[in-house]
Design a protein around this motif. Structure first.
Motif, PDB file in Angstrom:
ATOM      1  N   PHE A  27       0.849  -1.192   0.000  1.00  0.00           N
ATOM      2  CA  PHE A  27       0.000   0.000   0.000  1.00  0.00           C
ATOM      3  C   PHE A  27       0.879   1.234   0.000  1.00  0.00           C
ATOM      4  CE2 PHE A  27       0.924  -0.440   4.446  1.00  0.00           C
ATOM      5  CZ  PHE A  27       0.873   0.834   4.986  1.00  0.00           C
ATOM      6  N   GLU A  31      -3.041   5.851   0.639  1.00  0.00           N
ATOM      7  CA  GLU A  31      -4.186   4.964   0.899  1.00  0.00           C
ATOM      8  C   GLU A  31      -4.472   4.810   2.383  1.00  0.00           C
ATOM      9  OE1 GLU A  31      -6.414   3.674  -1.137  1.00  0.00           O
ATOM     10  OE2 GLU A  31      -5.393   4.774  -2.726  1.00  0.00           O
ATOM     11  N   LYS A  33      -5.873   5.980   5.618  1.00  0.00           N
ATOM     12  CA  LYS A  33      -6.912   6.961   5.922  1.00  0.00           C
ATOM     13  C   LYS A  33      -7.060   7.144   7.431  1.00  0.00           C
ATOM     14  CE  LYS A  33      -7.988   6.679   1.541  1.00  0.00           C
ATOM     15  NZ  LYS A  33      -7.476   7.580   0.586  1.00  0.00           N
ATOM     16  N   MET A  56      -6.075  -1.160  -0.837  1.00  0.00           N
ATOM     17  CA  MET A  56      -6.652   0.169  -1.036  1.00  0.00           C
ATOM     18  C   MET A  56      -7.504   0.498   0.185  1.00  0.00           C
ATOM     19  SD  MET A  56      -5.613   1.056  -4.068  1.00  0.00           S
ATOM     20  CE  MET A  56      -6.685   2.309  -4.685  1.00  0.00           C
TER      21      MET A  56
END
Length: 151
Positions: A27, A31, A33, A56
């Motif tokens: 990742f 991506e 968050k 993701m």
């Protein structure tokens, strides 16, 4: 899918997640968050797996701490800065070796000129206060995992 961050490279902004299915997924930092801190090894996450073992939408699990194992205690760093700061011991504790060597030289040999020794002691005192006032997450991000060496 659930998983755990195995590694994250802050310079290249890429990481690896071990998924609950036993596969590893790559990742990017974009991506991840979360507004409460950067990705850390050992952090449990939820993510969407894509083909090619790419993750993701990586979200930290509820209640997961962003402070990784191996973090340094800000109270210890502040006490070292207050009592032994003229020798730069707190810098060595935080892994900032070059800053520690500078403080050690100014705190020992620098006293021959008086001013460098006084400046280093003042810097150490200010840093002790900053360490105590900063919240734990910000301290870890700035001084332990980040590149911040001074103030």
């Amino acid at each position: 899918m659930d998983g755990k961050i195995l590694d994250y490279d802050f310079d290249r902004h890429i990481g690896v997640i071990s998924g609950s299915d036993g596969q590893r997924y790559k990742f990017t930092g974009g991506e991840f968050k979360s507004k409460s801190g950067p990705p850390r090894a050992g952090l449990p996450v939820d993510f969407d797996p894509l083909e090619g073992n790419v993750a993701m939408g990586v979200y930290p699990m509820a209640g997961a701490s962003h402070v990784a194992p191996g973090g340094k205690d800000k109270i210890v760093a502040a006490l070292l800065a207050f009592f032994l700061g003229g020798l730069g011991i707190h810098k060595f504790y935080l892994g900032k070796t070059s800053a520690g060597v500078i403080m050690l030289l100014c705190g020992t040999i620098g006293w021959l000129l008086i001013l460098p020794g006084l400046i280093i002691c003042l810097i150490a005192f200010i840093e002790a206060i900053i360490y105590l006032v900063k919240d734990n997450q910000a301290f870890q991000d700035d001084y332990v995992y980040g590149t911040k060496s001074w103030f």
